[in-house]
Motif scaffolding. Structure first.
Motif, PDB file in Angstrom:
ATOM      1  N   ALA A  88       0.828  -1.212   0.000  1.00 20.97           N
ATOM      2  CA  ALA A  88       0.000   0.000   0.000  1.00 20.97           C
ATOM      3  C   ALA A  88       0.861   1.261   0.000  1.00 20.97           C
ATOM      4  O   ALA A  88       0.530   2.253  -0.664  1.00 20.97           O
ATOM      5  N   VAL A  89       1.979   1.233   0.714  1.00 19.82           N
ATOM      6  CA  VAL A  89       2.877   2.395   0.749  1.00 19.82           C
ATOM      7  C   VAL A  89       3.443   2.658  -0.643  1.00 19.82           C
ATOM      8  O   VAL A  89       3.510   3.811  -1.087  1.00 19.82           O
ATOM      9  N   ARG A  90       3.853   1.603  -1.345  1.00 19.55           N
ATOM     10  CA  ARG A  90       4.371   1.799  -2.710  1.00 19.55           C
ATOM     11  C   ARG A  90       3.312   2.450  -3.601  1.00 19.55           C
ATOM     12  O   ARG A  90       3.624   3.360  -4.382  1.00 19.55           O
ATOM     13  N   ILE A  91       2.075   2.029  -3.483  1.00 12.54           N
ATOM     14  CA  ILE A  91       1.006   2.616  -4.293  1.00 12.54           C
ATOM     15  C   ILE A  91       0.768   4.068  -3.885  1.00 12.54           C
ATOM     16  O   ILE A  91       0.660   4.954  -4.736  1.00 12.54           O
ATOM     17  N   LEU A 105       1.161   7.543  -6.120  1.00  9.55           N
ATOM     18  CA  LEU A 105       0.029   8.458  -6.299  1.00  9.55           C
ATOM     19  C   LEU A 105       0.293   9.837  -5.680  1.00  9.55           C
ATOM     20  O   LEU A 105      -0.598  10.672  -5.620  1.00  9.55           O
ATOM     21  N   GLY A 106       1.528  10.063  -5.203  1.00  9.12           N
ATOM     22  CA  GLY A 106       1.911  11.388  -4.737  1.00  9.12           C
ATOM     23  C   GLY A 106       1.926  11.600  -3.239  1.00  9.12           C
ATOM     24  O   GLY A 106       2.217  12.705  -2.775  1.00  9.12           O
ATOM     25  N   VAL A 107       1.624  10.588  -2.451  1.00  7.24           N
ATOM     26  CA  VAL A 107       1.692  10.717  -0.988  1.00  7.24           C
ATOM     27  C   VAL A 107       3.060  10.184  -0.581  1.00  7.24           C
ATOM     28  O   VAL A 107       3.247   8.975  -0.438  1.00  7.24           O
ATOM     29  N   LEU A 108       4.024  11.075  -0.419  1.00  4.15           N
ATOM     30  CA  LEU A 108       5.416  10.655  -0.269  1.00  4.15           C
ATOM     31  C   LEU A 108       5.712   9.927   1.031  1.00  4.15           C
ATOM     32  O   LEU A 108       6.489   8.979   1.057  1.00  4.15           O
ATOM     33  N   ILE A 109       5.124  10.367   2.133  1.00  2.07           N
ATOM     34  CA  ILE A 109       5.286   9.689   3.418  1.00  2.07           C
ATOM     35  C   ILE A 109       3.881   9.407   3.964  1.00  2.07           C
ATOM     36  O   ILE A 109       3.352  10.152   4.788  1.00  2.07           O
ATOM     37  N   PRO A 110       3.264   8.331   3.487  1.00  2.00           N
ATOM     38  CA  PRO A 110       1.889   8.054   3.913  1.00  2.00           C
ATOM     39  C   PRO A 110       1.813   7.675   5.390  1.00  2.00           C
ATOM     40  O   PRO A 110       2.740   7.084   5.948  1.00  2.00           O
ATOM     41  N   GLN A 128       9.739   1.066   6.211  1.00  2.00           N
ATOM     42  CA  GLN A 128      10.168   2.421   5.886  1.00  2.00           C
ATOM     43  C   GLN A 128       9.211   3.143   4.947  1.00  2.00           C
ATOM     44  O   GLN A 128       8.253   2.570   4.441  1.00  2.00           O
ATOM     45  N   ASP A 129       9.505   4.430   4.737  1.00  2.00           N
ATOM     46  CA  ASP A 129       8.798   5.299   3.795  1.00  2.00           C
ATOM     47  C   ASP A 129       7.359   5.597   4.213  1.00  2.00           C
ATOM     48  O   ASP A 129       6.515   5.921   3.375  1.00  2.00           O
ATOM     49  N   CYS A 130       7.076   5.489   5.515  1.00  2.00           N
ATOM     50  CA  CYS A 130       5.737   5.786   6.006  1.00  2.00           C
ATOM     51  C   CYS A 130       5.827   6.076   7.500  1.00  2.00           C
ATOM     52  O   CYS A 130       6.884   5.952   8.108  1.00  2.00           O
ATOM     53  N   VAL A 131       4.707   6.485   8.071  1.00  2.07           N
ATOM     54  CA  VAL A 131       4.570   6.636   9.517  1.00  2.07           C
ATOM     55  C   VAL A 131       3.421   5.733   9.924  1.00  2.07           C
ATOM     56  O   VAL A 131       2.316   5.836   9.392  1.00  2.07           O
TER      57      VAL A 131
END
Length: 192
Positions: A52-55, A59-64, A98-101
């Motif tokens: 889901a983070v990759r998607i 789609l423009g949400v850099l740190i979902p 990574q790449d999310c919170v």
């Protein structure tokens, strides 16, 4: 898709991600998994989050912001969803995801509403701002998605992530708009 030699199956878990636009929420929401993984264990939830983070990033949400959902927002050993949510949160804080919170467990009201978080006294970077809703079971995700769609006037596109290419997955009951949105979402995240 599933053929191990010639199909699109990747190395990891295939999971369903719904990209939702609701007139009642001020941002795009991604919901997972309402179609493929019935009762995910912790390892599968990690892969569902990563898919889901990759998607979201494509789609423009850099740190979902990811909300692992449960019925309550405290860890209760008798409720596996709360334990898994706390473990996912700790894994994120330690850099294993990574790449999310990630912050959880969160109940649905807290994931969607900052006011609900304020009333309940919950301090969280994700509460009221969740971009990705991670459900503990397929029934919950599927029911919420259909509620948003049929009772909440929301538009969504569904796709399968984790394969060599995004796979459009729609329901026979989906509107033509949702089917078109699914195709648009898949085309937008190709390479994710």
């Amino acid at each position: 898709v599933l053929d191990r030699e010639e199909g699109l199956r990747g190395e990891g878990l295939l999971s369903h991600v719904a990209v939702l636009h609701s007139p009642h929420v001020d941002r795009m929401l991604l919901l997972t998994d309402g179609a493929i993984t019935p009762a995910p264990d912790l390892s599968q939830k990690v892969q569902m989050v990563q898919n889901a983070v990759r998607i979201a990033r494509r789609l423009g949400v850099l740190i979902p912001k990811v909300a692992p959902l449960a019925a309550v927002e405290v860890v209760n050993p008798a409720m596996q969803a709360t334990v898994d949510a706390a473990l996912l949160t700790m894994m994120n804080r330690r850099g294993q995801i990574q790449d999310c919170v990630i912050d959880g467990p969160l109940a649905m009201d807290l994931a969607l509403s900052q006011e609900a978080a304020r009333r309940k006294g919950i301090q969280s970077d994700v509460a009221g701002r969740a971009d990705i809703l991670l459900f503990p079971a397929i029934e919950a995700a599927n029911s919420v998605l259909k509620t948003f769609t049929f009772a909440g006037d929301s538009l969504f596109g569904g796709l399968v992530a984790g394969a060599a290419a995004p796979i459009v997955l729609s329901s026979r009951a989906d509107s033509e708009d949702s089917k078109l949105y699914s195709i648009a979402c898949a085309a937008s995240v190709a390479g994710a």
